[in-house]
Design a protein around this motif. Structure first.
Motif, PDB file in Angstrom:
ATOM      1  N   VAL A   1       0.837  -1.208   0.000  1.00 21.24           N
ATOM      2  CA  VAL A   1       0.000   0.000   0.000  1.00 21.24           C
ATOM      3  C   VAL A   1       0.871   1.257   0.000  1.00 21.24           C
ATOM      4  O   VAL A   1       0.588   2.218  -0.728  1.00 21.24           O
ATOM      5  CB  VAL A   1      -0.986  -0.013   1.189  1.00 21.24           C
ATOM      6  N   LEU A   2       1.940   1.259   0.799  1.00 22.70           N
ATOM      7  CA  LEU A   2       2.837   2.418   0.820  1.00 22.70           C
ATOM      8  C   LEU A   2       3.516   2.617  -0.536  1.00 22.70           C
ATOM      9  O   LEU A   2       3.642   3.752  -1.015  1.00 22.70           O
ATOM     10  CB  LEU A   2       3.889   2.256   1.921  1.00 22.70           C
ATOM     11  N   ALA A   3       3.957   1.533  -1.159  1.00 21.84           N
ATOM     12  CA  ALA A   3       4.584   1.638  -2.474  1.00 21.84           C
ATOM     13  C   ALA A   3       3.582   2.165  -3.497  1.00 21.84           C
ATOM     14  O   ALA A   3       3.914   3.015  -4.331  1.00 21.84           O
ATOM     15  CB  ALA A   3       5.135   0.278  -2.904  1.00 21.84           C
ATOM     16  N   ALA A   4       2.343   1.678  -3.437  1.00 18.46           N
ATOM     17  CA  ALA A   4       1.312   2.148  -4.369  1.00 18.46           C
ATOM     18  C   ALA A   4       1.006   3.629  -4.139  1.00 18.46           C
ATOM     19  O   ALA A   4       0.883   4.398  -5.100  1.00 18.46           O
ATOM     20  CB  ALA A   4       0.052   1.308  -4.235  1.00 18.46           C
TER      21      ALA A   4
ATOM     22  N   THR B   1       3.835   5.754  -5.432  1.00 16.91           N
ATOM     23  CA  THR B   1       3.847   5.722  -6.892  1.00 16.91           C
ATOM     24  C   THR B   1       2.723   6.572  -7.464  1.00 16.91           C
ATOM     25  O   THR B   1       2.917   7.266  -8.469  1.00 16.91           O
ATOM     26  CB  THR B   1       3.743   4.261  -7.385  1.00 16.91           C
ATOM     27  N   ILE B   2       1.560   6.540  -6.843  1.00 17.87           N
ATOM     28  CA  ILE B   2       0.448   7.387  -7.293  1.00 17.87           C
ATOM     29  C   ILE B   2       0.836   8.859  -7.176  1.00 17.87           C
ATOM     30  O   ILE B   2       0.581   9.655  -8.090  1.00 17.87           O
ATOM     31  CB  ILE B   2      -0.837   7.080  -6.497  1.00 17.87           C
ATOM     32  N   ALA B   3       1.468   9.223  -6.069  1.00 16.44           N
ATOM     33  CA  ALA B   3       1.861  10.627  -5.875  1.00 16.44           C
ATOM     34  C   ALA B   3       2.845  11.075  -6.947  1.00 16.44           C
ATOM     35  O   ALA B   3       2.683  12.140  -7.547  1.00 16.44           O
ATOM     36  CB  ALA B   3       2.463  10.801  -4.478  1.00 16.44           C
ATOM     37  N   VAL B   4       3.861  10.276  -7.221  1.00 17.46           N
ATOM     38  CA  VAL B   4       4.854  10.646  -8.231  1.00 17.46           C
ATOM     39  C   VAL B   4       4.222  10.661  -9.617  1.00 17.46           C
ATOM     40  O   VAL B   4       4.536  11.516 -10.450  1.00 17.46           O
ATOM     41  CB  VAL B   4       6.074   9.703  -8.162  1.00 17.46           C
TER      42      VAL B   4
END
Length: 158
Positions: free
Chosen positions: A124-127, A130-133
Motif C-alpha cells: 500500500v505504501l509503495a502504491a 507511486t500514485i503521488a509521483v
C-alpha cells in the motif's frame, strides 16, 4: 552552463533513485518468517522483477529529460512525451501493486515478507508513493505542454 549544472544534479538524483530501486527490488529481502503461502518459490522473484520494470523504464525517460535539459532544450515536445510516458509507466506500476494486494488476499504471497499485514502495508505504501509521483509527472506534463505551446506561439509572432 546553468542548464548543465541542473542536469547533472538531476542525473545524480536519478542515480540515487536507480540504486534505491535496485536495492529494494533485488537485494532487500525484508523481515522473514515462516512461509505459509501457497505460492510457488519462484513467484516472489518473478513479481519483484515485473514490478521493477515500469520503474526502470520511467528512469530511462527521466534520463532522456536530463539530457535534453543539459542541451538547453527544456521546453520541448520530446520532454512532454517523456513525462507522459513516465506517468503512464507509474500507473502500470500501481496496477502491479494492486495485483500484489489481490494475490495476498487470496493467500498467495508475491513478496517474501512475513507477517502478511506487513507485506500489505509495504504494498500500500509503495502504491501510494507511486500514485503521488505519477500525479506529479502527469501535472508537469500538462504544464510543460502548455509552456511549449506558448513558446511556439511566441516564436511565430517574432
Amino acid at each position: 552552463m546553468e542548464h548543465r549544472k541542473i542536469a547533472n544534479l538531476l542525473r545524480l538524483a536519478g542515480g540515487v533513485a536507480l540504486l534505491g530501486l535496485l536495492y529494494a527490488f533485488f537485494i532487500w529481502r525484508g523481515p522473514a518468517g515462516s512461509e505459509s503461502s501457497a505460492a510457488p518459490a519462484w513467484l516472489p522473484t518473478l513479481y519483484k522483477s515485473l514490478a521493477a520494470l515500469p520503474y526502470l523504464a520511467a528512469l530511462f525517460f527521466y534520463f532522456r529529460i536530463c539530457k535534453s535539459i543539459a542541451r538547453s532544450r527544456s521546453f520541448s515536445r520530446e520532454n512532454v512525451r517523456s513525462l507522459g510516458c513516465i506517468a503512464r509507466l507509474l500507473w502500470a506500476a500501481v496496477a502491479l501493486w494492486a495485483l500484489g494486494l489481490l494475490l495476498l488476499a487470496f493467500g498467495v504471497a508475491p513478496i517474501l515478507t512475513q507477517p502478511a499485514p506487513l507485506a500489505c502495508t509495504l504494498l500500500v505504501l509503495a502504491a501510494a508513493a507511486t500514485i503521488a509521483v505519477s500525479l506529479v509527472a502527469w501535472s508537469l506534463e500538462r504544464l510543460l505542454a502548455h509552456a511549449v505551446r506558448l513558446q511556439e506561439e511566441n516564436e511565430l509572432t517574432i
